[in-house]
Design a protein around this motif. Structure first.
Motif, PDB file in Angstrom:
ATOM      1  N   LEU A 132       8.721  15.145  -1.266  1.00 36.96           N
ATOM      2  CA  LEU A 132       8.970  13.709  -1.314  1.00 36.96           C
ATOM      3  C   LEU A 132       9.786  13.227  -0.121  1.00 36.96           C
ATOM      4  CD1 LEU A 132       9.843  13.342  -5.117  1.00 36.96           C
ATOM      5  CD2 LEU A 132       7.681  12.760  -3.983  1.00 36.96           C
ATOM      6  N   GLY A 133      10.002  14.114   0.839  1.00 37.61           N
ATOM      7  CA  GLY A 133      10.828  13.781   1.996  1.00 37.61           C
ATOM      8  C   GLY A 133      10.056  13.128   3.118  1.00 37.61           C
ATOM      9  N   ARG A 134      10.736  12.997   4.254  1.00 38.16           N
ATOM     10  CA  ARG A 134      10.181  12.261   5.391  1.00 38.16           C
ATOM     11  C   ARG A 134       9.006  12.978   6.049  1.00 38.16           C
ATOM     12  NH1 ARG A 134      15.293   9.594   8.689  1.00 38.16           N
ATOM     13  NH2 ARG A 134      16.077   8.295   6.956  1.00 38.16           N
ATOM     14  N   ASP A 135       8.924  14.299   5.852  1.00 37.91           N
ATOM     15  CA  ASP A 135       7.796  15.020   6.449  1.00 37.91           C
ATOM     16  C   ASP A 135       6.473  14.568   5.836  1.00 37.91           C
ATOM     17  OD1 ASP A 135       9.454  16.449   8.090  1.00 37.91           O
ATOM     18  OD2 ASP A 135       9.616  18.169   6.742  1.00 37.91           O
ATOM     19  N   TYR A 136       6.531  14.114   4.604  1.00 33.56           N
ATOM     20  CA  TYR A 136       5.321  13.650   3.921  1.00 33.56           C
ATOM     21  C   TYR A 136       5.288  12.125   3.999  1.00 33.56           C
ATOM     22  CZ  TYR A 136       4.316  18.317   2.286  1.00 33.56           C
ATOM     23  OH  TYR A 136       3.989  19.660   2.244  1.00 33.56           O
ATOM     24  N   THR A 137       4.809  11.650   5.141  1.00 32.83           N
ATOM     25  CA  THR A 137       4.702  10.210   5.374  1.00 32.83           C
ATOM     26  C   THR A 137       3.536   9.635   4.572  1.00 32.83           C
ATOM     27  OG1 THR A 137       3.213  10.543   7.246  1.00 32.83           O
ATOM     28  CG2 THR A 137       5.598  10.506   7.709  1.00 32.83           C
ATOM     29  N   ALA A 138       3.410   8.321   4.601  1.00 31.68           N
ATOM     30  CA  ALA A 138       2.291   7.676   3.909  1.00 31.68           C
ATOM     31  C   ALA A 138       0.963   8.187   4.443  1.00 31.68           C
ATOM     32  CB  ALA A 138       2.388   6.161   4.066  1.00 31.68           C
ATOM     33  N   SER A 139       0.904   8.447   5.741  1.00 33.88           N
ATOM     34  CA  SER A 139      -0.330   8.958   6.345  1.00 33.88           C
ATOM     35  C   SER A 139      -0.692  10.323   5.762  1.00 33.88           C
ATOM     36  CB  SER A 139      -0.163   9.061   7.861  1.00 33.88           C
ATOM     37  OG  SER A 139      -1.315   9.634   8.451  1.00 33.88           O
ATOM     38  N   VAL A 140       0.301  11.201   5.646  1.00 36.17           N
ATOM     39  CA  VAL A 140       0.071  12.532   5.078  1.00 36.17           C
ATOM     40  C   VAL A 140      -0.315  12.415   3.612  1.00 36.17           C
ATOM     41  CG1 VAL A 140       1.127  14.753   4.540  1.00 36.17           C
ATOM     42  CG2 VAL A 140       1.620  13.638   6.730  1.00 36.17           C
ATOM     43  N   MET A 141       0.360  11.542   2.867  1.00 32.21           N
ATOM     44  CA  MET A 141       0.042  11.354   1.453  1.00 32.21           C
ATOM     45  C   MET A 141      -1.395  10.889   1.267  1.00 32.21           C
ATOM     46  SD  MET A 141       3.463   9.474   0.002  1.00 32.21           S
ATOM     47  CE  MET A 141       5.101  10.150   0.277  1.00 32.21           C
ATOM     48  N   VAL A 142      -1.829   9.962   2.116  1.00 25.61           N
ATOM     49  CA  VAL A 142      -3.210   9.470   2.026  1.00 25.61           C
ATOM     50  C   VAL A 142      -4.191  10.618   2.250  1.00 25.61           C
ATOM     51  CG1 VAL A 142      -4.935   8.021   3.184  1.00 25.61           C
ATOM     52  CG2 VAL A 142      -2.693   7.075   2.620  1.00 25.61           C
TER      53      VAL A 142
ATOM     54  N   CYS B  67       0.826  -1.211   0.000  1.00 23.60           N
ATOM     55  CA  CYS B  67       0.000   0.000   0.000  1.00 23.60           C
ATOM     56  C   CYS B  67       0.857   1.256   0.000  1.00 23.60           C
ATOM     57  CB  CYS B  67      -0.923   0.005   1.227  1.00 23.60           C
ATOM     58  SG  CYS B  67      -2.266  -1.201   1.178  1.00 23.60           S
ATOM     59  N   GLU B  68       1.899   1.278   0.820  1.00 31.95           N
ATOM     60  CA  GLU B  68       2.785   2.446   0.883  1.00 31.95           C
ATOM     61  C   GLU B  68       3.405   2.747  -0.468  1.00 31.95           C
ATOM     62  OE1 GLU B  68       4.961   3.730   4.834  1.00 31.95           O
ATOM     63  OE2 GLU B  68       5.473   1.674   4.306  1.00 31.95           O
ATOM     64  N   GLN B  69       3.873   1.693  -1.145  1.00 26.71           N
ATOM     65  CA  GLN B  69       4.493   1.885  -2.452  1.00 26.71           C
ATOM     66  C   GLN B  69       3.490   2.442  -3.457  1.00 26.71           C
ATOM     67  OE1 GLN B  69       7.758   1.441  -3.452  1.00 26.71           O
ATOM     68  NE2 GLN B  69       8.196   1.196  -1.273  1.00 26.71           N
ATOM     69  N   LEU B  70       2.281   1.919  -3.440  1.00 28.11           N
ATOM     70  CA  LEU B  70       1.262   2.357  -4.396  1.00 28.11           C
ATOM     71  C   LEU B  70       0.766   3.760  -4.070  1.00 28.11           C
ATOM     72  CD1 LEU B  70      -0.727  -0.986  -4.767  1.00 28.11           C
ATOM     73  CD2 LEU B  70       0.893   0.014  -6.391  1.00 28.11           C
ATOM     74  N   VAL B  71       0.642   4.077  -2.772  1.00 26.86           N
ATOM     75  CA  VAL B  71       0.247   5.427  -2.369  1.00 26.86           C
ATOM     76  C   VAL B  71       1.330   6.424  -2.756  1.00 26.86           C
ATOM     77  CG1 VAL B  71      -0.061   6.915  -0.341  1.00 26.86           C
ATOM     78  CG2 VAL B  71      -1.347   4.777  -0.530  1.00 26.86           C
TER      79      VAL B  71
ATOM     80  N   SER C 212      -7.346   1.970   7.916  1.00 26.64           N
ATOM     81  CA  SER C 212      -7.480   0.769   8.741  1.00 26.64           C
ATOM     82  C   SER C 212      -6.227  -0.091   8.640  1.00 26.64           C
ATOM     83  CB  SER C 212      -8.706  -0.024   8.294  1.00 26.64           C
ATOM     84  OG  SER C 212      -8.828  -1.227   9.028  1.00 26.64           O
ATOM     85  N   ALA C 213      -5.720  -0.263   7.414  1.00 26.87           N
ATOM     86  CA  ALA C 213      -4.515  -1.074   7.212  1.00 26.87           C
ATOM     87  C   ALA C 213      -3.295  -0.430   7.872  1.00 26.87           C
ATOM     88  CB  ALA C 213      -4.272  -1.276   5.717  1.00 26.87           C
ATOM     89  N   ARG C 214      -3.167   0.894   7.739  1.00 24.75           N
ATOM     90  CA  ARG C 214      -2.012   1.597   8.317  1.00 24.75           C
ATOM     91  C   ARG C 214      -1.983   1.444   9.829  1.00 24.75           C
ATOM     92  NH1 ARG C 214      -1.162   6.261  10.784  1.00 24.75           N
ATOM     93  NH2 ARG C 214      -3.341   6.931  10.500  1.00 24.75           N
ATOM     94  N   LYS C 215      -3.124   1.668  10.462  1.00 26.34           N
ATOM     95  CA  LYS C 215      -3.181   1.568  11.933  1.00 26.34           C
ATOM     96  C   LYS C 215      -2.922   0.137  12.398  1.00 26.34           C
ATOM     97  CE  LYS C 215      -6.407   5.448  12.308  1.00 26.34           C
ATOM     98  NZ  LYS C 215      -7.816   5.854  12.583  1.00 26.34           N
ATOM     99  N   ALA C 216      -3.455  -0.840  11.658  1.00 26.21           N
ATOM    100  CA  ALA C 216      -3.251  -2.243  12.034  1.00 26.21           C
ATOM    101  C   ALA C 216      -1.781  -2.628  11.895  1.00 26.21           C
ATOM    102  CB  ALA C 216      -4.117  -3.144  11.155  1.00 26.21           C
ATOM    103  N   ARG C 217      -1.149  -2.132  10.836  1.00 24.06           N
ATOM    104  CA  ARG C 217       0.273  -2.427  10.651  1.00 24.06           C
ATOM    105  C   ARG C 217       1.089  -1.820  11.778  1.00 24.06           C
ATOM    106  NH1 ARG C 217       5.011   0.706  10.587  1.00 24.06           N
ATOM    107  NH2 ARG C 217       6.657  -0.572   9.652  1.00 24.06           N
ATOM    108  N   ASN C 218       0.796  -0.583  12.181  1.00 24.94           N
ATOM    109  CA  ASN C 218       1.525   0.061  13.266  1.00 24.94           C
ATOM    110  C   ASN C 218       1.334  -0.681  14.580  1.00 24.94           C
ATOM    111  OD1 ASN C 218       2.511   2.007  11.542  1.00 24.94           O
ATOM    112  ND2 ASN C 218       0.980   3.555  12.088  1.00 24.94           N
ATOM    113  N   ASN C 219       0.116  -1.132  14.835  1.00 26.02           N
ATOM    114  CA  ASN C 219      -0.145  -1.896  16.063  1.00 26.02           C
ATOM    115  C   ASN C 219       0.647  -3.196  16.082  1.00 26.02           C
ATOM    116  OD1 ASN C 219      -1.925   0.036  16.993  1.00 26.02           O
ATOM    117  ND2 ASN C 219      -3.736  -0.988  16.189  1.00 26.02           N
TER     118      ASN C 219
END
Length: 380
Positions: free
Chosen positions: A276-286, A242-246, A305-312
């Motif tokens: 494109l740097g670290r400030d723009y995380t996958a969460s911010v991009m979404v 998901c991160e790669q596709l986002v 839902s997937a992001r939060k589950a992965r972090n947990n």
């Protein structure tokens, strides 16, 4: 090998033909009418063939083996490892050219295994697309357990390796160990399904220089972990996809805005680096993609839902629920569909029936003989 009194390590080449024997086993096109046909004849019968755009010749053998001829391919090429004359004294250092070439062959072998898993994803998806039939996915292969041959006219040899479950299964199913043993029936895959799977594979291999090959393979691996009830591993791999596709959607959005606004919007390298740097995380991009209308409401919710589950899982080893795993798989499916990759992978779990049923039957017969056996679960 001796050459004029000296030991010589000969030149070697990577396999011309490489492939996999699908497990669960299937017949392609038509099942044999007689068990006596389970020998070399069936293994040498080509049920389906396709020439892919990258030069790979893809074959589906009647016994359920899929072979790929890389001799004329532009990807997964056949490579040579140069030999050398071994020094008379040991230990010695291997020539640099030999070491480099051997590493390249290993990398190619791993890449070919990815292609085969991508084909497995295409195969199960094609069965649903063509026949509207949902069935069990094949088991993923790795670089070390693919089958290899010097050419399509030569069947891969029969390996007897207790570490290679694919080889053992193939040898049992094809009667090499016990010719009189007839295993259970195999499903038959229609040649139309296989033809469609090769077309899907061709499409994926040709997209953006092969960028989607590891993406689709990882999506397949994630789905396989989910049906084995390895939900944490499934969400970890699935969210990476998901991160790669986002990230790709985000880069496409930046490029689109730049093109739409013309020369005046010429973005400096520093600004692009920031976006494109670290400030723009996958969460911010979404969040930004959703605000720009690039993500539907359901897709946004599935990604969150997937992001939060992965972090947990990553931080607390908190296993995700089946709903969270399903959300991740659905997000992957929708994002890939935007590139014409229409995956339909099985969910649920491997095996038949409730995992506890053998114990229930055992209890009915022998329950009184089991010390400490509880007839009813204890209440909390």
């Amino acid at each position: 090998m001796k050459d004029g009194g000296h030991d010589v390590e000969p030149d070697r080449v990577s396999a011309v033909v490489e492939g996999y024997f699908r497990i669960p086993a299937v017949w392609i096109g038509q099942a044999p009418s007689d068990p006596s046909e389970l020998g070399v004849n069936v293994r040498q019968q080509i049920a389906c063939r396709s020439s892919l755009s990258c030069g790979i010749e893809a074959y589906a053998m009647r016994n359920g083996m899929f072979l790929f001829d890389f001799l004329s391919s532009s990807i997964g090429k056949v490579l040579r490892v140069p030999g050398f004359e071994k020094p008379e004294t040991a230990p010695y250092t291997l020539p640099h050219a030999h070491v480099v070439a051997a590493a390249q062959v290993e990398a190619v072998s791993m890449f070919r295994a990815q292609i085969m898993n991508v084909h497995q994803a295409c195969l199960i998806s094609s069965e649903w697309i063509v026949e509207r039939r949902a069935t069990s996915m094949g088991f993923p292969v790795a670089a070390w357990n693919t089958v290899r041959s010097i050419g399509i006219a030569y069947p891969p040899p029969d390996y007897h390796d207790t570490e290679d479950t694919y080889a053992l299964a193939r040898n049992v199913l094809e009667g090499i160990y016990a010719p009189t043993f007839v295993p259970g029936p195999r499903r038959v895959l229609e040649t139309e399904v296989v033809d469609h799977s090769f077309r899907m594979l061709d499409h994926i291999l040709g997209l953006e220089g092969g960028w989607y090959i590891p993406i689709v393979e990882a999506a397949y691996q994630s789905a396989c972990r989910s049906i084995e009830l390895r939900s944490g591993e499934s969400i970890a791999v699935g969210w990476t996809v998901c991160e790669q596709l986002v990230s790709k959607e985000w880069k496409d959005l930046l490029s689109m805005n730049h093109s739409a606004r013309g020369v005046e919007a010429n973005m400096s390298s520093d600004r692009r680096k920031k976006l494109l740097g670290r400030d723009y995380t996958a969460s911010v991009m979404v969040e930004m993609l959703e605000l720009h209308g690039k993500l539907s409401g359901p897709l946004y919710n599935n990604l969150e839902s997937a992001r939060k589950a992965r972090n947990n899982w990553a931080h607390d080893m908190d296993a995700p629920s089946s709903a969270e795993v399903s959300a991740c798989q659905q997000a992957i499916k929708e994002l890939l569909a935007r590139k014409g990759i229409h995956l339909s992978l099985q969910h649920g779990f491997r095996g038949a029936g409730n995992a506890g049923w053998p114990l229930s039957i055992f209890h009915e017969v022998h329950g009184d003989q089991i010390p400490g056996f509880m007839s009813e679960p204890e209440s909390n």
